[in-house]
Motif scaffolding. Structure first.
Motif, PDB file in Angstrom:
ATOM      1  N   LEU A 148       4.683  72.495  16.500  1.00  0.00           N
ATOM      2  CA  LEU A 148       4.467  70.909  15.939  1.00  0.00           C
ATOM      3  C   LEU A 148       4.068  70.408  15.240  1.00  0.00           C
ATOM      4  CD1 LEU A 148       4.230  70.180  19.565  1.00  0.00           C
ATOM      5  CD2 LEU A 148       6.186  69.649  19.343  1.00  0.00           C
ATOM      6  N   SER A 149       3.112  70.448  14.486  1.00  0.00           N
ATOM      7  CA  SER A 149       2.252  70.679  12.929  1.00  0.00           C
ATOM      8  C   SER A 149       3.774  70.069  12.105  1.00  0.00           C
ATOM      9  CB  SER A 149       2.293  71.780  12.327  1.00  0.00           C
ATOM     10  OG  SER A 149       2.991  72.690  11.505  1.00  0.00           O
ATOM     11  N   ILE A 150       3.089  69.543  10.815  1.00  0.00           N
ATOM     12  CA  ILE A 150       4.335  68.749   9.736  1.00  0.00           C
ATOM     13  C   ILE A 150       5.148  69.858   9.359  1.00  0.00           C
ATOM     14  CG2 ILE A 150       4.085  67.337   7.719  1.00  0.00           C
ATOM     15  CD1 ILE A 150       1.874  65.653   8.941  1.00  0.00           C
ATOM     16  N   SER A 151       4.604  70.918   9.262  1.00  0.00           N
ATOM     17  CA  SER A 151       5.232  71.864   7.823  1.00  0.00           C
ATOM     18  C   SER A 151       6.590  72.356   9.135  1.00  0.00           C
ATOM     19  CB  SER A 151       4.304  73.150   7.923  1.00  0.00           C
ATOM     20  OG  SER A 151       3.787  73.474   8.532  1.00  0.00           O
ATOM     21  N   TRP A 152       5.537  72.379  10.659  1.00  0.00           N
ATOM     22  CA  TRP A 152       6.907  72.910  11.515  1.00  0.00           C
ATOM     23  C   TRP A 152       8.061  72.321  11.452  1.00  0.00           C
ATOM     24  CZ3 TRP A 152       8.545  71.607  16.237  1.00  0.00           C
ATOM     25  CH2 TRP A 152       9.600  72.409  16.596  1.00  0.00           C
ATOM     26  N   PHE A 153       7.502  70.610  11.494  1.00  0.00           N
ATOM     27  CA  PHE A 153       8.572  69.550  12.007  1.00  0.00           C
ATOM     28  C   PHE A 153       9.385  69.963   9.699  1.00  0.00           C
ATOM     29  CE2 PHE A 153       6.614  67.920  15.313  1.00  0.00           C
ATOM     30  CZ  PHE A 153       7.978  67.201  16.241  1.00  0.00           C
ATOM     31  N   ARG A 154       8.754  69.699   9.164  1.00  0.00           N
ATOM     32  CA  ARG A 154       9.742  70.322   7.849  1.00  0.00           C
ATOM     33  C   ARG A 154      11.016  71.518   8.501  1.00  0.00           C
ATOM     34  NH1 ARG A 154       7.471  69.641   2.691  1.00  0.00           N
ATOM     35  NH2 ARG A 154       9.101  69.453   2.215  1.00  0.00           N
ATOM     36  N   LYS A 155      10.213  72.604   8.747  1.00  0.00           N
ATOM     37  CA  LYS A 155      10.968  73.373   8.734  1.00  0.00           C
ATOM     38  C   LYS A 155      12.612  72.865   9.904  1.00  0.00           C
ATOM     39  CE  LYS A 155       8.091  77.207   7.700  1.00  0.00           C
ATOM     40  NZ  LYS A 155       7.876  78.619   8.013  1.00  0.00           N
ATOM     41  N   LEU A 156      12.443  72.545  11.058  1.00  0.00           N
ATOM     42  CA  LEU A 156      12.758  72.126  12.117  1.00  0.00           C
ATOM     43  C   LEU A 156      13.959  71.093  11.731  1.00  0.00           C
ATOM     44  CD1 LEU A 156      13.971  72.435  14.808  1.00  0.00           C
ATOM     45  CD2 LEU A 156      12.332  70.195  15.431  1.00  0.00           C
ATOM     46  N   LEU A 157      13.900  70.618  10.256  1.00  0.00           N
ATOM     47  CA  LEU A 157      14.886  69.398  10.091  1.00  0.00           C
ATOM     48  C   LEU A 157      15.994  69.878   8.881  1.00  0.00           C
ATOM     49  CD1 LEU A 157      13.308  65.890   9.945  1.00  0.00           C
ATOM     50  CD2 LEU A 157      13.727  66.392  11.443  1.00  0.00           C
ATOM     51  N   ASP A 158      15.136  71.104   8.050  1.00  0.00           N
ATOM     52  CA  ASP A 158      15.577  71.683   7.378  1.00  0.00           C
ATOM     53  C   ASP A 158      16.850  72.508   8.842  1.00  0.00           C
ATOM     54  OD1 ASP A 158      14.919  71.121   5.424  1.00  0.00           O
ATOM     55  OD2 ASP A 158      13.679  72.877   5.197  1.00  0.00           O
ATOM     56  N   VAL A 159      16.243  73.152   9.493  1.00  0.00           N
ATOM     57  CA  VAL A 159      17.328  73.782  10.361  1.00  0.00           C
ATOM     58  C   VAL A 159      18.251  73.256  11.020  1.00  0.00           C
ATOM     59  CG1 VAL A 159      17.615  74.648  12.335  1.00  0.00           C
ATOM     60  CG2 VAL A 159      15.115  75.793  10.885  1.00  0.00           C
ATOM     61  N   TYR A 160      17.970  72.103  11.185  1.00  0.00           N
ATOM     62  CA  TYR A 160      19.185  70.508  10.846  1.00  0.00           C
ATOM     63  C   TYR A 160      20.671  70.414  10.901  1.00  0.00           C
ATOM     64  CZ  TYR A 160      21.758  67.381  12.674  1.00  0.00           C
ATOM     65  OH  TYR A 160      23.338  66.481  13.654  1.00  0.00           O
ATOM     66  N   LEU A 161      19.412  70.215   9.452  1.00  0.00           N
ATOM     67  CA  LEU A 161      20.469  70.462   8.303  1.00  0.00           C
ATOM     68  C   LEU A 161      21.695  71.021   7.802  1.00  0.00           C
ATOM     69  CD1 LEU A 161      18.069  68.127   5.490  1.00  0.00           C
ATOM     70  CD2 LEU A 161      20.156  67.423   7.452  1.00  0.00           C
ATOM     71  N   CYS A 162      21.203  72.697   8.238  1.00  0.00           N
ATOM     72  CA  CYS A 162      21.615  73.983   7.139  1.00  0.00           C
ATOM     73  C   CYS A 162      22.398  74.007   8.902  1.00  0.00           C
ATOM     74  CB  CYS A 162      21.605  74.990   7.862  1.00  0.00           C
ATOM     75  SG  CYS A 162      20.125  75.734   6.026  1.00  0.00           S
ATOM     76  N   CYS A 163      22.131  73.737  10.176  1.00  0.00           N
ATOM     77  CA  CYS A 163      23.349  73.965  11.191  1.00  0.00           C
ATOM     78  C   CYS A 163      24.938  72.710  11.077  1.00  0.00           C
ATOM     79  CB  CYS A 163      22.491  73.909  12.970  1.00  0.00           C
ATOM     80  SG  CYS A 163      21.487  75.508  13.233  1.00  0.00           S
ATOM     81  N   SER A 175      25.878  71.263   8.576  1.00  0.00           N
ATOM     82  CA  SER A 175      26.261  71.620   7.439  1.00  0.00           C
ATOM     83  C   SER A 175      27.448  72.904   7.530  1.00  0.00           C
ATOM     84  CB  SER A 175      25.874  71.906   6.597  1.00  0.00           C
ATOM     85  OG  SER A 175      24.913  71.540   5.380  1.00  0.00           O
ATOM     86  N   GLU A 176      27.536  74.424   8.520  1.00  0.00           N
ATOM     87  CA  GLU A 176      27.834  74.766   9.512  1.00  0.00           C
ATOM     88  C   GLU A 176      28.964  74.155   9.665  1.00  0.00           C
ATOM     89  OE1 GLU A 176      27.120  79.611   9.984  1.00  0.00           O
ATOM     90  OE2 GLU A 176      25.942  78.164   9.736  1.00  0.00           O
ATOM     91  N   PHE A 177      28.707  73.455  11.045  1.00  0.00           N
ATOM     92  CA  PHE A 177      29.446  72.783  12.046  1.00  0.00           C
ATOM     93  C   PHE A 177      29.945  71.944  11.213  1.00  0.00           C
ATOM     94  CE2 PHE A 177      30.228  68.854  14.602  1.00  0.00           C
ATOM     95  CZ  PHE A 177      30.899  69.831  14.858  1.00  0.00           C
ATOM     96  N   LYS A 178      30.097  71.351  10.086  1.00  0.00           N
ATOM     97  CA  LYS A 178      31.159  70.502   9.855  1.00  0.00           C
ATOM     98  C   LYS A 178      32.238  71.863   9.035  1.00  0.00           C
ATOM     99  CE  LYS A 178      29.689  67.785   6.788  1.00  0.00           C
ATOM    100  NZ  LYS A 178      29.137  66.227   5.867  1.00  0.00           N
ATOM    101  N   ALA A 179      31.467  72.780   8.712  1.00  0.00           N
ATOM    102  CA  ALA A 179      32.551  74.141   8.285  1.00  0.00           C
ATOM    103  C   ALA A 179      33.148  74.009   9.669  1.00  0.00           C
ATOM    104  CB  ALA A 179      31.770  75.002   7.306  1.00  0.00           C
ATOM    105  N   VAL A 180      33.216  74.821   9.771  1.00  0.00           N
ATOM    106  CA  VAL A 180      33.376  75.923  11.248  1.00  0.00           C
ATOM    107  C   VAL A 180      34.507  73.729  11.935  1.00  0.00           C
ATOM    108  CG1 VAL A 180      33.295  76.244  13.744  1.00  0.00           C
ATOM    109  CG2 VAL A 180      31.239  76.845  11.701  1.00  0.00           C
ATOM    110  N   LEU A 181      34.118  72.539  11.785  1.00  0.00           N
ATOM    111  CA  LEU A 181      35.552  72.234  12.015  1.00  0.00           C
ATOM    112  C   LEU A 181      36.344  71.905  11.367  1.00  0.00           C
ATOM    113  CD1 LEU A 181      35.181  70.203  14.451  1.00  0.00           C
ATOM    114  CD2 LEU A 181      34.609  68.254  13.544  1.00  0.00           C
ATOM    115  N   ILE A 182      36.206  71.961  10.248  1.00  0.00           N
ATOM    116  CA  ILE A 182      37.166  71.089   9.713  1.00  0.00           C
ATOM    117  C   ILE A 182      37.860  72.238   8.593  1.00  0.00           C
ATOM    118  CG2 ILE A 182      37.634  69.214   7.740  1.00  0.00           C
ATOM    119  CD1 ILE A 182      35.212  67.793   8.755  1.00  0.00           C
ATOM    120  N   ILE A 183      37.184  72.548   7.912  1.00  0.00           N
ATOM    121  CA  ILE A 183      38.096  73.307   7.240  1.00  0.00           C
ATOM    122  C   ILE A 183      38.533  74.288   7.372  1.00  0.00           C
ATOM    123  CG2 ILE A 183      37.714  75.546   4.922  1.00  0.00           C
ATOM    124  CD1 ILE A 183      35.112  73.853   4.841  1.00  0.00           C
TER     125      ILE A 183
END
Length: 404
Positions: free
Chosen positions: A65-80, A82-90
């Motif tokens: 719950l620190s700022i640096s932890w939240f930045r990692k959490l948002l990076d995790v979401y963005l990676c997930c 991107s991969e979800f969109k590839a699985v869904l469409i490609i």
């Protein structure tokens, strides 16, 4: 045609059909492998967000719950995402989007995205509120760093810290806080819009008075509620039970769960209008591998919420918690201040001011990049939603009978 020609033609058709079946089996196996990898990658990414069970001594472990932890959490979401969109469409047959259960699950996911956009707006505004708290803390630090500590410095610090602590517990629904009628909230995106005309998270005027900026409701109507928004996002969020010929219900459910979890975590930590504690959060099934790290994080955050009893107050952002604790201690010092300050007391105050100064620096450095990431998340969701809607619209046109 001679009989042998009939026989040859029949064998050719069987051969073609067999090749088609084999091709379908290979594609199905590839899709299953993609889904398994996607679930594993999501699990691995969230495991990295868990606090170490037995941290090594003298190591700088990252605080949940620190700022640096939240930045990692948002990076995790963005990676997930991107991969979800590839699985869904490609490589997928677009006609699957019009078949059950995907014809219901996918619109539900897109609707959750719309609600998440509003939460991003609220979080962006909440980060601006934290910035105002930061300025008040910096005033106190500047006053108490003066030597010798005299009554004038202490009074200045006390005024700033009392304003800070009062701002942290302000009732967000109090109409008197804003001093006027609240502006009607602007919806982030139309239900079927393709992404055009979408407003990014609002910027906040830095010259506003603190009494006005304390309000978390300046960009939202009084009826808007972060907790109701999260509740609406988790409605009908149920794990699929099989019987899905498209094989896509599981990744759609997975991505919806990740989306709700990330929004819930942001609302828990950053000051947002009308929120409740983790008691109202959604339940994840324990039998799925990728849910285990998220459940552990839910439990950890729930423990923090109960410990702090932060129902409706400043939230669980780690740096804000430190500021609140140190501010309360320094206010107690200011209320009992006597000149001259003893050596022992002066050393204690110096240590607290140093701690407050360090946290202020972390906030000053981290809030800007965090806010940019929230905006990036906002725009990414808008683009992805538009791309999926485009595919669904194409499928809808293909399936529409054209009268001649």
């Amino acid at each position: 045609m001679p009989p042998t020609d009939h026989h040859t033609s029949f064998l050719n058709r069987i051969s073609i059909r067999r090749n088609q079946v084999v091709s379908m089996d290979v594609n199905h196996e590839q899709h299953l492998e993609q889904l398994e990898l996607f679930q594993k990658h999501v699990s691995d990414r969230f495991i990295q967000l868990l606090p170490p069970q037995s941290p090594e001594p003298d190591t700088d472990t990252e605080t949940v719950l620190s700022i640096s932890w939240f930045r990692k959490l948002l990076d995790v979401y963005l990676c997930c995402e991107s991969e979800f969109k590839a699985v869904l469409i490609i490589g997928r047959d677009a006609s699957h989007f019009a078949k059950p259960p995907l014809d219901r699950l996918l619109p539900d996911h897109l609707d959750r995205t719309v609600k998440a956009l509003d939460i991003c707006n609220a979080v962006t505004h909440g980060i601006e509120v934290v910035r105002h708290w930061l300025r008040l803390a910096q005033i106190a630090v500047e006053a108490l760093e003066q030597r010798p500590i005299v009554e004038g410095h202490v009074k200045r610090a006390k005024r700033a810290l009392n304003t800070l602590l009062a701002a942290m517990v302000v009732d967000d629904k109090d109409p008197n806080v804003t001093g006027g009628k609240l502006a009607e909230r602007m919806w982030s995106i139309s239900r079927r819009g393709g992404g055009g005309g979408v407003a990014p998270p609002p910027a906040v005027n830095h010259t506003r008075k603190i009494s006005v900026s304390r309000s978390l409701s300046s960009s939202f109507s009084k009826s808007w509620s972060a907790s109701k928004q999260l509740q609406a996002m988790s409605t009908n969020l149920v794990a699929p039970r099989g019987g899905d010929p498209t094989g896509l219900s599981q990744p759609v459910y997975l991505m919806s769960s990740v989306l709700v979890f990330v929004m819930w975590t942001l609302v828990t930590a950053v000051p947002c209008q009308e929120r409740v504690g983790p008691g109202a959060h959604f339940q994840l099934p324990r039998h799925l591998v990728w849910t285990n790290p998220m459940i552990l994080l839910q439990e950890k955050i729930g423990e923090e919420w109960k410990k702090k009893e932060k129902r409706g107050t400043a939230g669980l952002l780690a740096e804000v918690q430190v500021i609140e604790k140190v501010a309360q201690s320094l206010v107690e010092f200011a209320e009992g201040f006597e000149f001259p300050v003893g050596v022992e007391k002066a050393d204690e105050v110096t240590a607290q001011v140093t701690e407050l100064s360090d946290i202020c620096r972390k906030l000053e450095v981290g809030l800007g990049p965090l806010q940019l990431q929230v905006r990036e998340l906002f725009h990414r969701m808008v683009r992805s939603r538009a791309e999926v809607l485009d595919v669904m619209d194409v499928v809808g046109k293909i399936n529409t009978n054209i009268p001649y």
